[in-house]
Structures are given as C-alpha cells and as structure tokens.
Design a protein around this motif. Structure first.
Motif, PDB file in Angstrom:
ATOM      1  N   GLY A  20      45.925   5.859  32.098  1.00  0.00           N
ATOM      2  CA  GLY A  20      45.577   5.670  33.493  1.00  0.00           C
ATOM      3  C   GLY A  20      46.135   6.791  34.342  1.00  0.00           C
ATOM      4  N   PHE A  21      45.825   6.746  35.631  1.00  0.00           N
ATOM      5  CA  PHE A  21      46.341   7.764  36.545  1.00  0.00           C
ATOM      6  C   PHE A  21      47.866   7.726  36.578  1.00  0.00           C
ATOM      7  N   ILE A  22      48.433   6.510  36.654  1.00  0.00           N
ATOM      8  CA  ILE A  22      49.881   6.355  36.574  1.00  0.00           C
ATOM      9  C   ILE A  22      50.211   5.944  35.140  1.00  0.00           C
ATOM     10  N   SER A  23      50.484   6.919  34.318  1.00  0.00           N
ATOM     11  CA  SER A  23      50.803   6.709  32.905  1.00  0.00           C
ATOM     12  C   SER A  23      51.333   8.033  32.379  1.00  0.00           C
ATOM     13  N   ALA A  24      51.750   8.072  31.118  1.00  0.00           N
ATOM     14  CA  ALA A  24      52.326   9.309  30.584  1.00  0.00           C
ATOM     15  C   ALA A  24      52.106   9.409  29.082  1.00  0.00           C
ATOM     16  N   HIS A  25      51.958  10.656  28.625  1.00  0.00           N
ATOM     17  CA  HIS A  25      51.859  10.910  27.189  1.00  0.00           C
ATOM     18  C   HIS A  25      53.230  10.691  26.535  1.00  0.00           C
ATOM     19  N   ILE A  26      53.216  10.450  25.231  1.00  0.00           N
ATOM     20  CA  ILE A  26      54.449  10.327  24.457  1.00  0.00           C
ATOM     21  C   ILE A  26      54.373  11.307  23.294  1.00  0.00           C
ATOM     22  N   CYS A  27      55.419  12.109  23.118  1.00  0.00           N
ATOM     23  CA  CYS A  27      55.460  13.112  22.056  1.00  0.00           C
ATOM     24  C   CYS A  27      56.560  12.771  21.056  1.00  0.00           C
ATOM     25  N   CYS A  28      56.312  13.122  19.806  1.00  0.00           N
ATOM     26  CA  CYS A  28      57.263  12.813  18.733  1.00  0.00           C
ATOM     27  C   CYS A  28      58.457  13.754  18.792  1.00  0.00           C
ATOM     28  N   SER A  29      59.640  13.222  18.573  1.00  0.00           N
ATOM     29  CA  SER A  29      60.858  14.043  18.665  1.00  0.00           C
ATOM     30  C   SER A  29      61.335  14.544  17.301  1.00  0.00           C
TER      31      SER A  29
ATOM     32  N   GLU B 201      47.875  24.969  36.068  1.00  0.00           N
ATOM     33  CA  GLU B 201      48.456  25.157  34.729  1.00  0.00           C
ATOM     34  C   GLU B 201      49.875  24.597  34.668  1.00  0.00           C
ATOM     35  N   ILE B 202      50.634  24.774  35.735  1.00  0.00           N
ATOM     36  CA  ILE B 202      52.006  24.240  35.772  1.00  0.00           C
ATOM     37  C   ILE B 202      51.971  22.720  35.725  1.00  0.00           C
ATOM     38  N   ARG B 203      51.138  22.117  36.549  1.00  0.00           N
ATOM     39  CA  ARG B 203      51.054  20.650  36.579  1.00  0.00           C
ATOM     40  C   ARG B 203      50.532  20.100  35.249  1.00  0.00           C
TER      41      ARG B 203
ATOM     42  N   ALA C 215      53.577  17.500  28.608  1.00  0.00           N
ATOM     43  CA  ALA C 215      54.916  17.287  28.045  1.00  0.00           C
ATOM     44  C   ALA C 215      55.397  15.849  28.181  1.00  0.00           C
ATOM     45  N   GLY C 216      54.656  15.027  28.919  1.00  0.00           N
ATOM     46  CA  GLY C 216      55.050  13.630  29.085  1.00  0.00           C
ATOM     47  C   GLY C 216      56.294  13.435  29.923  1.00  0.00           C
ATOM     48  N   VAL C 217      56.543  14.334  30.876  1.00  0.00           N
ATOM     49  CA  VAL C 217      57.752  14.249  31.696  1.00  0.00           C
ATOM     50  C   VAL C 217      57.625  13.110  32.704  1.00  0.00           C
ATOM     51  N   VAL C 218      58.668  12.305  32.789  1.00  0.00           N
ATOM     52  CA  VAL C 218      58.733  11.204  33.763  1.00  0.00           C
ATOM     53  C   VAL C 218      60.081  11.253  34.468  1.00  0.00           C
ATOM     54  N   GLY C 219      60.206  10.451  35.529  1.00  0.00           N
ATOM     55  CA  GLY C 219      61.480  10.380  36.239  1.00  0.00           C
ATOM     56  C   GLY C 219      62.563   9.819  35.346  1.00  0.00           C
ATOM     57  N   MET C 220      63.606  10.600  35.109  1.00  0.00           N
ATOM     58  CA  MET C 220      64.640  10.217  34.152  1.00  0.00           C
ATOM     59  C   MET C 220      65.867   9.608  34.821  1.00  0.00           C
TER      60      MET C 220
ATOM     61  N   VAL D 146      52.267  13.343  38.471  1.00  0.00           N
ATOM     62  CA  VAL D 146      51.680  12.691  39.645  1.00  0.00           C
ATOM     63  C   VAL D 146      52.539  12.974  40.878  1.00  0.00           C
ATOM     64  N   LYS D 147      53.849  12.888  40.695  1.00  0.00           N
ATOM     65  CA  LYS D 147      54.760  13.099  41.820  1.00  0.00           C
ATOM     66  C   LYS D 147      54.632  14.501  42.406  1.00  0.00           C
ATOM     67  N   ILE D 148      54.439  15.504  41.545  1.00  0.00           N
ATOM     68  CA  ILE D 148      54.367  16.878  42.038  1.00  0.00           C
ATOM     69  C   ILE D 148      52.939  17.289  42.408  1.00  0.00           C
ATOM     70  N   THR D 149      52.054  16.280  42.544  1.00  0.00           N
ATOM     71  CA  THR D 149      50.673  16.545  42.956  1.00  0.00           C
ATOM     72  C   THR D 149      50.341  15.679  44.177  1.00  0.00           C
ATOM     73  N   PRO D 150      50.958  15.952  45.324  1.00  0.00           N
ATOM     74  CA  PRO D 150      50.660  15.185  46.542  1.00  0.00           C
ATOM     75  C   PRO D 150      49.303  15.568  47.105  1.00  0.00           C
ATOM     76  N   LYS D 151      48.896  14.857  48.154  1.00  0.00           N
ATOM     77  CA  LYS D 151      47.581  15.119  48.751  1.00  0.00           C
ATOM     78  C   LYS D 151      47.500  16.505  49.377  1.00  0.00           C
ATOM     79  N   ASP D 152      48.603  16.956  49.992  1.00  0.00           N
ATOM     80  CA  ASP D 152      48.584  18.229  50.716  1.00  0.00           C
ATOM     81  C   ASP D 152      49.866  19.005  50.409  1.00  0.00           C
ATOM     82  N   ASP D 153      49.741  20.050  49.608  1.00  0.00           N
ATOM     83  CA  ASP D 153      50.907  20.854  49.226  1.00  0.00           C
ATOM     84  C   ASP D 153      51.625  21.437  50.435  1.00  0.00           C
TER      85      ASP D 153
END
Length: 473
Positions: free
Chosen positions: A69-78, A127-129, A135-140, A149-156
């Motif tokens: 979904g829009f609010i969701s995240a990938h998971i990568c193997c460690s 490309e940065i976003r 990378a599946g980065v979330v608030g830690m 999602v957090k770093i993609t606001p409506k108006d930069d």
C-alpha cells in the motif's frame, strides 16, 4: 527562520539509567540461529507481502517482501541462506504475525549492487526517494512510519527544517548516543541528503544537553556546513517526541490532526538518517539495528549492532545473560516509559526494535493503585497540556465522547502522567485503551459511510440505466 526554546512545557525527569551502557562502544554481532522477518509490526500501514517461497535461495540485501500500500514498506533479508518456512511467528507485541523464516548459510553473500557507492548530488530527487523506498527504510524511533512517504510532502518548497532527532530522551537507551560518536559522518551525510530534496530547508541535529561530549563533537563536525546546525535541548522526557521536538527546535506547534510537514518540518530519528545515507550513498537496505541490552538484571549491558530477524534471546547471550541468582520481574522491548512488556525472548529484532531492558523488580506491580487525590501533578507533567485526571474519569466509565471532548486523542501515551501519579493510577494504559476504542469507532463509521455512499451511487447508476432503457423503448 524561527528558532525554538530548546524545551517545552510539562515533562518529567525520571532516572535515566544511561550510565549502564553509554560508555560502551557498539559491538557487531552475528546471528546464531534462523532469522525471522514479520510481515507486519515492522512499520505503520499495510503489512508487507512475501515475494519468496519455501526452498528459495536468498542473498543478503535481497528484497523478500514488498509493500502492499501507499503506507507500507519493503523488507530485505539481512543474511544469505534458504527460505525455511512462511508461517505465523510471535512478535515483540506478543501478536502472531505471518513471517518469513530464513536459514542462515553463514556466508552473508550480498545481492548484486548491494554496497555500491553512489554520489547523491548526481541523483535526481525521484532517484533519491526511490532508493530510500527500495531500502525499506522506516522511522526507527519506534513509530515505523515509511520514510520514503515522509520525505515526499505535497510541496517541497514549504519545508523549512529537517530535524535529526538525536534527543534519545527514553531512559536507559544509549544506541543513538553511540551513533553520534561512532557514525557522525553518515549521520551528517544522511541529513545533507534529505536537505538536498528541499530548496528552502536547513538541517538540525537535535541533542539533549546531557550529552555534552556528543554536542561538542558534532558541532565541530558541522562547523563548515552552511545548511546544518546543532540544536541543544534541555534534558527532559519526552523531549524526543515529535511535537515537543518541533516546538523545542523551531517554536512551531502541531497537534494530532497535523503532520510535521504542515509546520514546515520533517523529523527523522538519528539511526533513520544514518539508514538513509546507507540506502542512498551505499546502496544498502535497512537490515541492521543498534540495540541497547541493559537494565539492573543484565550481567554486562551492551550496545549491539544486530541484524534484523535475530532473536532477542541471542542478544541476551551477548550481554552474558542475567546476573547470578537474578530472575527479572519485568523484561521490555524498548525503554521503561514507552516499551512493550515481553512474554518471551524468542521474538525477532525488527526495524523498530531499540532496546532489551531487563529489570530485577516490577515497580508498577509492586505499587498498587489507590484513589485519585486531585493533586494536579499529572496536569503539570503532561507535555500536551491535557487534564489526565478528567480523562481518566471518562476512561474508567467508558465515556468515549467525554474523553474526546477533553482532547484525549491528543495524548500520545508518553507515560509522564503515570510516572508522577502518587496514587499509582494506570493512566496511560487506560488512555491507550480508550484511544483504541475511539479510533475503532471512527474506522467503523468511515467504513459505513463509504458503504452507504457506494450503495447510493449504485442505485443512482441503476436508475440512470433504467431511464436510458426506457427512453430507447
């Protein structure tokens, strides 16, 4: 640009317990057993969906589950290894969640491209976003909000401040403090990556004043950075809470109906910022956590760099277990104020794990509740300027509407009121339950309204089609 006061109204000063582990450099540890990757409770929003099958060979850094979904995240193997099972496993919250089980081959063979260096100044914003999302980065810091999602606001152009939350106000936790001392270049680099997305923004590294060595160290590091500065904060809990941090750093206020972006701010935890640097500049997905293993029941408190999916029981082994003759009465995932009580150590480290806290005594259980004496201490301590005494009265009698009218949904369950209450009332627990009840009722009402709207639209469409059919005749 506006500047803050370095603090906020309310708050408390609990024993911080940081001396147990703050001076101990991080130790990188390797998992000993199978790795467990839950599809939910690693991030806010929709659960991830497995994209591997039992028997598949996987590589370190390979995506094994995708956002749904829009609010969701990938998971990568460690690690690298074999998919052993996909089945429900217990998480730190004690919930059974569908999980991918990986048998570690001990080789840690990286997936193609993992670890490749990139120059973010030659990358587009998209490309940065995308790199952060991949990378599946979330608030830690505990919330687990998907960072892309957090770093993609409506108006930069309306973002003025990017705040690296290095306050670490939760007692006993020292992992962010160690990162300030051990990973300053990645922290500053990650902040510069985020700032580059917003033409009018400056970066703030927010640190509480109980870390003078870290403050001086980082100030020296950023002295020649035109868009990055250090904001010294007064030591007080919950200084690291998003609303309080934004006010302390900028003087701007937000409430539960607003996003930080509405106040021109983006806030990311210290290790989240470091993970952004790893994702963008080192092509490395989020697959490690810095976890503080501490408490008066632990033989040798440590700060451990741990691969996600590792069991908490293994972390305790690296701290040499419990002290001789000690059977801890309380074990928490996280700190004493906002941590979750663990019923088992056979649960995995997730993206939002921060600490394993083991206490000899359960001070909450040892102090039974009495009657409220209306002393007002909870009101003075509340960082949201609420009236916990009145909120508790509503919660106790199931008056959800009264709770809402008292602005109870502004509570973010920091636990400050419970900490200062001389009657030892379980205020925060009560508020948590009521907030969940209100939220569930709102979701039900929204679903019913949506269903009614769909039904009315369907009837209108059917009537229109019937009318067209009649005209043809």
């Amino acid at each position: 640009m506006s500047s803050g006061t370095g603090t906020f109204q309310g708050g408390i000063h609990p024993y911080d317990g940081k001396d147990l582990s703050k001076d101990l450099p991080t130790l990188t540890v390797m998992p000993k057993g199978d790795l467990v990757y839950p599809m939910a409770q690693q991030h806010l929003g929709a659960p991830s969906k497995p994209i591997v099958a039992v028997g598949d060979k996987v590589l370190m850094g390979q995506r094994i589950a995708e956002a749904t979904g829009f609010i969701s995240a990938h998971i990568c193997c460690s690690v690298s290894g074999t998919v052993k099972a996909i089945e429900p496993r217990m998480t730190p919250s004690s919930a059974m969640v569908e999980s991918i089980i990986i048998e570690n081959d001990g080789q840690y063979t990286p997936a193609p491209g993992v670890g490749e260096k990139r120059d973010y100044t030659k990358m587009t914003k998209e490309e940065i976003r995308a790199a952060v999302k991949d990378a599946g980065v979330v608030g830690m810091g505990g919330a687990g909000f998907p960072t892309h999602v957090k770093i993609t606001p409506k108006d930069d152009s309306k973002i003025d401040f990017i705040i690296a939350n290095c306050a670490e106000c939760e007692p006993y936790l020292t992992s962010d403090y160690r990162m300030l001392l051990e990973e300053p270049d990645r922290l500053i680099g990650g902040l510069k990556v985020i700032v580059s997305l917003f033409p009018n923004a400056e970066g703030i590294i927010a640190i509480e004043d109980n870390k003078p060595d870290a403050i001086a160290f980082i100030q020296e590091k950023v002295k020649d950075e035109p868009k990055v500065r250090v904001q010294v904060l007064k030591t007080k809990y919950p200084q690291g809470s998003e609303r309080q941090l934004i006010y302390a750093c900028t003087g701007r206020k937000i409430n539960s109906s607003m996003l930080p972006a509405d106040a021109g701010c983006i806030v990311d935890n210290c290790d989240t910022v470091i993970s952004i640097y790893r994702a963008v500049c080192e092509s490395t997905p989020l697959m490690r956590r810095v976890v503080t293993v501490t408490g008066d029941a632990v033989k040798k408190p440590r700060n451990l760099i741990v691969r996600t999916g590792t069991l908490y029981s293994e972390l305790l082994e690296y701290a040499e277990g419990f002290k001789d003759g000690v059977d801890p009465e309380k074990i928490l995932s996280g700190g004493p104020m906002m941590g979750i009580a663990l019923t088992s150590l056979d649960v995995p480290v997730t993206k939002i794990s921060s600490a394993l806290l083991c206490m000899e005594k359960d001070m909450v259980a040892a102090n039974p509740s009495t009657h409220c004496i209306r002393c007002g201490r909870c009101v003075s301590a509340c960082p949201s300027r609420l009236v916990p005494q009145k909120m508790y009265e509503c919660s106790s009698r199931g008056d959800d509407d009264g709770f809402v009218k008292l602005n109870g949904m502004e509570c973010f369950e920091c636990g400050a009121c419970t900490y200062v209450c001389p009657a030892k009332l379980r205020l925060t627990q009560s508020f948590k339950q009521t907030r969940q009840s209100v939220a569930a009722a709102r979701r039900k009402a929204a679903a019913e309204a949506q269903a009614k709207k769909a039904e009315e639209e369907a009837k209108a469409k059917a009537a229109e089609e019937a009318k067209k059919g009649g005209n043809k005749q």
